[in-house]
Design a protein around this motif. Structure first.
Motif, PDB file in Angstrom:
ATOM      1  N   ILE A  38      71.374  50.191  50.146  1.00 37.70           N
ATOM      2  CA  ILE A  38      70.911  51.373  49.414  1.00 37.70           C
ATOM      3  C   ILE A  38      70.925  52.606  50.304  1.00 37.70           C
ATOM      4  O   ILE A  38      71.304  53.703  49.863  1.00 37.70           O
ATOM      5  N   ARG A  42      73.170  55.452  48.948  1.00 38.41           N
ATOM      6  CA  ARG A  42      72.423  56.507  48.255  1.00 38.41           C
ATOM      7  C   ARG A  42      71.460  57.292  49.122  1.00 38.41           C
ATOM      8  O   ARG A  42      71.039  58.378  48.756  1.00 38.41           O
ATOM      9  N   TRP A  46      66.182  56.861  47.972  1.00 39.71           N
ATOM     10  CA  TRP A  46      66.291  55.808  46.970  1.00 39.71           C
ATOM     11  C   TRP A  46      65.615  54.534  47.477  1.00 39.71           C
ATOM     12  O   TRP A  46      64.917  53.844  46.731  1.00 39.71           O
ATOM     13  N   ALA A  94      71.871  51.548  41.854  1.00 43.08           N
ATOM     14  CA  ALA A  94      72.099  52.423  43.007  1.00 43.08           C
ATOM     15  C   ALA A  94      73.585  52.536  43.322  1.00 43.08           C
ATOM     16  O   ALA A  94      74.083  53.603  43.664  1.00 43.08           O
ATOM     17  N   TYR A  99      70.325  56.950  38.416  1.00 39.96           N
ATOM     18  CA  TYR A  99      68.915  57.023  38.784  1.00 39.96           C
ATOM     19  C   TYR A  99      67.989  56.582  37.652  1.00 39.96           C
ATOM     20  O   TYR A  99      66.901  56.044  37.908  1.00 39.96           O
ATOM     21  N   PHE A 102      67.936  52.863  37.683  1.00 36.17           N
ATOM     22  CA  PHE A 102      67.259  52.482  38.924  1.00 36.17           C
ATOM     23  C   PHE A 102      65.747  52.590  38.762  1.00 36.17           C
ATOM     24  O   PHE A 102      64.996  51.647  39.063  1.00 36.17           O
ATOM     25  N   ALA A 160      59.534  58.903  42.346  1.00 37.06           N
ATOM     26  CA  ALA A 160      60.973  59.130  42.206  1.00 37.06           C
ATOM     27  C   ALA A 160      61.296  60.619  42.147  1.00 37.06           C
ATOM     28  O   ALA A 160      62.302  61.075  42.708  1.00 37.06           O
ATOM     29  N   VAL A 165      64.797  61.480  43.879  1.00 41.93           N
ATOM     30  CA  VAL A 165      65.700  60.529  43.224  1.00 41.93           C
ATOM     31  C   VAL A 165      65.967  60.999  41.806  1.00 41.93           C
ATOM     32  O   VAL A 165      67.092  60.940  41.314  1.00 41.93           O
TER      33      VAL A 165
END
Length: 225
Positions: A38, A42, A46, A94, A99, A102, A160, A165
């Motif tokens: 991850i 990302r 994340w 991811a 998002y 996720f 988030a 994110v």
């Protein structure tokens, strides 16, 4: 250089998870690999969401542990199967940079964990029949557990947004709330039906619930867009 530091953080976290007894060696190793993946694809923000889920899960699993043991609920050390069932969907989301999926998947896993660990402190009922059942029964739900799950989902949604994110606070909270709670109730429904009948085990239920949570998150952002 910064990415290398974050990768080292993944390794250190995996070691801490193993030494704390939260996961066995293979599970801790797989968490480390997931974390590195991850971070590379990302970024650390994340990964922070996934680490938050693991942190909350660890804290609330140990919450009132003496009471849980007294009523016959034994906490077994989590293994790689638990990591895969809860983590594979967020990793896929991811990979594609989705998002909403996720957040939806992790909000589901967080809501389910908190609902399960806090809900056993009250008297649950079976989601399919409303009959009173023992704490820890597959498919059991309670007002206390539902409230805990709701809070867990909202924590994921808020975080988030704070770690960038999700680009928009309202969307982030809506995704976490609806995806997390729908996924959590789906987990209970599957537990009361397929798991109690022996067709599913706990890992199958968790995986199915996170898939549902991810799909709900994607639908919400699609409609909102």
């Amino acid at each position: 250089m910064i990415q290398l530091i974050f990768l080292m953080i993944c390794v250190i976290f995996g070691i801490i998870v193993y030494l704390s007894g939260a996961l066995d060696l293979l599970g801790s190793s797989f968490v480390t690999i997931i974390g590195m993946f991850i971070v590379i694809t990302r970024g650390f923000n994340w990964l922070a969401i996934l680490l938050l889920f693991l942190f909350l899960g660890s804290i609330f699993t140990k919450f009132k542990s003496d009471y849980k043991r007294r009523i016959g609920l034994k906490h077994e050390q989590r293994t790689v199967k638990n990591v895969v069932s809860n983590g594979i969907v967020p990793v896929v989301m991811a990979l594609f940079g989705n998002y909403a999926g996720f957040i939806g998947a992790i909000a589901t896993a967080t809501a389910d964990t908190m609902a399960s660990e806090i809900g056993v402190l009250s008297k649950p009922v079976l989601i399919t029949s409303r009959e009173h059942v023992k704490p820890g029964t597959d498919g059991g739900i309670s007002a206390l557990g539902t409230a805990a799950g709701l809070i867990g989902a909202l924590i994921i949604g808020l975080t988030a947004y704070l770690v960038n994110v999700s680009p928009e606070l309202t969307h982030s909270l809506l995704i976490a709330l609806f995806a997390g709670m729908i996924g959590c109730f789906a987990d209970s429904l599957l537990g009361a039906t397929l798991e109690r009948s022996g067709l599913f085990n706990n890992e199958h239920v968790n995986l199915s619930a996170t898939i549902i949570g991810a799909l709900v998150g994607i639908i919400i952002i699609t409609i909102g867009a």
